[in-house]
Design a protein around this motif. Structure first.
Motif, PDB file in Angstrom:
ATOM      1  N   ILE A  78       0.859  -1.112  -0.236  1.00 28.33           N
ATOM      2  CA  ILE A  78      -0.044   0.020   0.140  1.00 28.33           C
ATOM      3  C   ILE A  78       0.996   1.481  -0.017  1.00 28.33           C
ATOM      4  O   ILE A  78       1.744   1.329   0.555  1.00 28.33           O
ATOM      5  N   THR A  79       0.476   2.385  -0.708  1.00 27.59           N
ATOM      6  CA  THR A  79       0.885   3.568  -0.643  1.00 27.59           C
ATOM      7  C   THR A  79       0.020   4.468  -0.091  1.00 27.59           C
ATOM      8  O   THR A  79      -1.184   4.338  -0.466  1.00 27.59           O
ATOM      9  N   GLY A  80       0.549   5.437   0.525  1.00 27.05           N
ATOM     10  CA  GLY A  80      -0.654   6.483   1.009  1.00 27.05           C
ATOM     11  C   GLY A  80       0.173   7.776   1.432  1.00 27.05           C
ATOM     12  O   GLY A  80       1.114   7.903   1.605  1.00 27.05           O
ATOM     13  N   SER A  81      -0.780   8.717   1.836  1.00 28.18           N
ATOM     14  CA  SER A  81      -0.454   9.910   2.386  1.00 28.18           C
ATOM     15  C   SER A  81      -1.468  10.613   2.893  1.00 28.18           C
ATOM     16  O   SER A  81      -2.764  10.255   2.764  1.00 28.18           O
ATOM     17  N   PHE A  82      -1.187  11.381   4.008  1.00 27.85           N
ATOM     18  CA  PHE A  82      -2.132  12.106   4.744  1.00 27.85           C
ATOM     19  C   PHE A  82      -1.618  13.539   5.357  1.00 27.85           C
ATOM     20  O   PHE A  82      -0.504  13.980   5.134  1.00 27.85           O
ATOM     21  N   ALA A  83      -2.680  14.559   5.432  1.00 29.00           N
ATOM     22  CA  ALA A  83      -2.464  16.006   5.732  1.00 29.00           C
ATOM     23  C   ALA A  83      -3.363  16.511   6.429  1.00 29.00           C
ATOM     24  O   ALA A  83      -4.549  15.917   6.248  1.00 29.00           O
ATOM     25  N   HIS A  84      -3.126  17.795   7.127  1.00 25.51           N
ATOM     26  CA  HIS A  84      -4.205  18.222   7.681  1.00 25.51           C
ATOM     27  C   HIS A  84      -3.947  19.876   7.716  1.00 25.51           C
ATOM     28  O   HIS A  84      -2.460  20.220   7.832  1.00 25.51           O
ATOM     29  N   ARG A 100       3.053   4.156  -7.664  1.00 26.54           N
ATOM     30  CA  ARG A 100       4.198   3.623  -7.098  1.00 26.54           C
ATOM     31  C   ARG A 100       4.158   4.218  -5.642  1.00 26.54           C
ATOM     32  O   ARG A 100       4.595   4.014  -4.498  1.00 26.54           O
ATOM     33  N   SER A 101       3.742   5.591  -5.777  1.00 25.07           N
ATOM     34  CA  SER A 101       3.896   6.492  -4.296  1.00 25.07           C
ATOM     35  C   SER A 101       2.741   7.656  -4.412  1.00 25.07           C
ATOM     36  O   SER A 101       2.587   8.142  -5.605  1.00 25.07           O
ATOM     37  N   LEU A 102       2.383   8.071  -3.326  1.00 29.11           N
ATOM     38  CA  LEU A 102       1.334   9.225  -3.198  1.00 29.11           C
ATOM     39  C   LEU A 102       1.789  10.124  -2.240  1.00 29.11           C
ATOM     40  O   LEU A 102       2.294   9.983  -1.415  1.00 29.11           O
ATOM     41  N   GLY A 103       1.223  11.490  -2.529  1.00 26.49           N
ATOM     42  CA  GLY A 103       1.552  12.451  -1.662  1.00 26.49           C
ATOM     43  C   GLY A 103       0.243  13.430  -1.485  1.00 26.49           C
ATOM     44  O   GLY A 103      -0.423  13.580  -3.059  1.00 26.49           O
ATOM     45  N   ILE A 104      -0.391  14.020  -0.484  1.00 27.90           N
ATOM     46  CA  ILE A 104      -1.420  14.675  -0.549  1.00 27.90           C
ATOM     47  C   ILE A 104      -1.029  15.814   0.501  1.00 27.90           C
ATOM     48  O   ILE A 104      -0.340  15.717   1.267  1.00 27.90           O
ATOM     49  N   VAL A 192      -4.269  19.050  -2.851  1.00 25.80           N
ATOM     50  CA  VAL A 192      -3.486  18.764  -4.230  1.00 25.80           C
ATOM     51  C   VAL A 192      -2.867  17.240  -4.038  1.00 25.80           C
ATOM     52  O   VAL A 192      -2.417  17.064  -2.909  1.00 25.80           O
ATOM     53  N   LEU A 193      -2.947  16.474  -5.013  1.00 21.66           N
ATOM     54  CA  LEU A 193      -2.622  15.055  -4.946  1.00 21.66           C
ATOM     55  C   LEU A 193      -1.619  14.861  -6.048  1.00 21.66           C
ATOM     56  O   LEU A 193      -1.599  15.318  -6.999  1.00 21.66           O
ATOM     57  N   ALA A 194      -0.268  14.446  -5.394  1.00 24.01           N
ATOM     58  CA  ALA A 194       0.926  14.148  -6.359  1.00 24.01           C
ATOM     59  C   ALA A 194       0.993  12.398  -6.362  1.00 24.01           C
ATOM     60  O   ALA A 194       0.913  12.026  -5.416  1.00 24.01           O
ATOM     61  N   PHE A 195       1.257  12.003  -7.539  1.00 17.00           N
ATOM     62  CA  PHE A 195       1.302  10.730  -7.687  1.00 17.00           C
ATOM     63  C   PHE A 195       2.407  10.140  -8.557  1.00 17.00           C
ATOM     64  O   PHE A 195       2.674  10.818  -9.600  1.00 17.00           O
ATOM     65  N   VAL A 196       3.023   9.104  -8.346  1.00 20.73           N
ATOM     66  CA  VAL A 196       4.247   8.648  -9.100  1.00 20.73           C
ATOM     67  C   VAL A 196       3.813   7.472  -9.851  1.00 20.73           C
ATOM     68  O   VAL A 196       3.346   6.413  -8.903  1.00 20.73           O
TER      69      VAL A 196
END
Length: 201
Positions: A78-84, A100-104, A192-196
């Motif tokens: 699993i790849t994931g990300s969270f933010a607040h 492959r990888s996520l950022g939010i 914003v969602l970034a994904f590789v």
């Protein structure tokens, strides 16, 4: 917000509420060093979303621990990300494969102060496609999201100047050559969602 994500990515959001710190699993609570109630509440809200999204992928009752770098440790495969921000938490998860990888990242939908914009923006960044009043805020969010997506792959600490964002093309590149795709939405918040991609460098 689901509309901004590729089909294999699940995203969610939640208004941070009193008692959200109680959503932290015991192992998660122990892995978060901050004793500040607001920080623990926000961490609980973000993990509550992530747990629900993981359940949709068939992954249940898995603690998402905070690593020494501050990044969350996701279950294998699993790849994931969270933010607040102060009021809203967001999370995104996906099976490792096409992604492959996520950022939010999430920020209030307000213009970015000029002094912060000067730290974030470079001449190479392209923001003409974005609302001009919010372009700086979207750019800031994008670079934060890209860093979160790139760090697990490259283990490279990046500054804002090390990430070039093209909002017109929905893409970004780091100084290491890592390429990420971008998607964003604007309402009361900028997300914003970034994904590789799985076949990307």
């Amino acid at each position: 917000m689901i509309a901004i994500a590729p089909s294999s990515v699940r995203v969610g959001c939640r208004v941070i509420s009193d008692g959200d710190e109680n959503h932290l699993l015991p192992e998660e609570a122990r892995s978060i060093p901050s004793r500040q109630p607001l920080m623990r509440r926000a961490s609980g809200a973000a993990r509550w979303i992530a747990h629900r999204l993981l359940t949709e992928l068939g992954v249940n009752d898995v603690a998402i621990l905070r690593t020494p770098s501050g990044a969350p440790a996701w279950p294998e495969g699993i790849t994931g990300s969270f933010a607040h921000d102060d009021d809203m938490a967001v999370a995104a998860v996906a099976p490792v494969g096409h992604i492959r990888s996520l950022g939010i990242d999430v920020e209030p939908a307000q213009p970015l102060p000029d002094d912060i914009f000067a730290l974030v923006a470079t001449r190479a960044d392209q923001t003409a496609a974005a609302d001009r009043h919010l372009a700086g805020r979207i750019l800031f969010c994008a670079k934060e999201a890209v860093y979160k997506a790139a760090y697990p792959l490259d283990r490279e600490v990046l500054g804002y100047e090390d990430i070039t964002v093209d909002l017109n093309a929905g893409a970004a590149t780091t100084k290491t050559g890592r390429k990420a795709s971008l998607a964003y939405c604007v309402a009361l918040r900028v997300v914003v969602l970034a994904f590789v991609d799985g076949d990307a460098r």
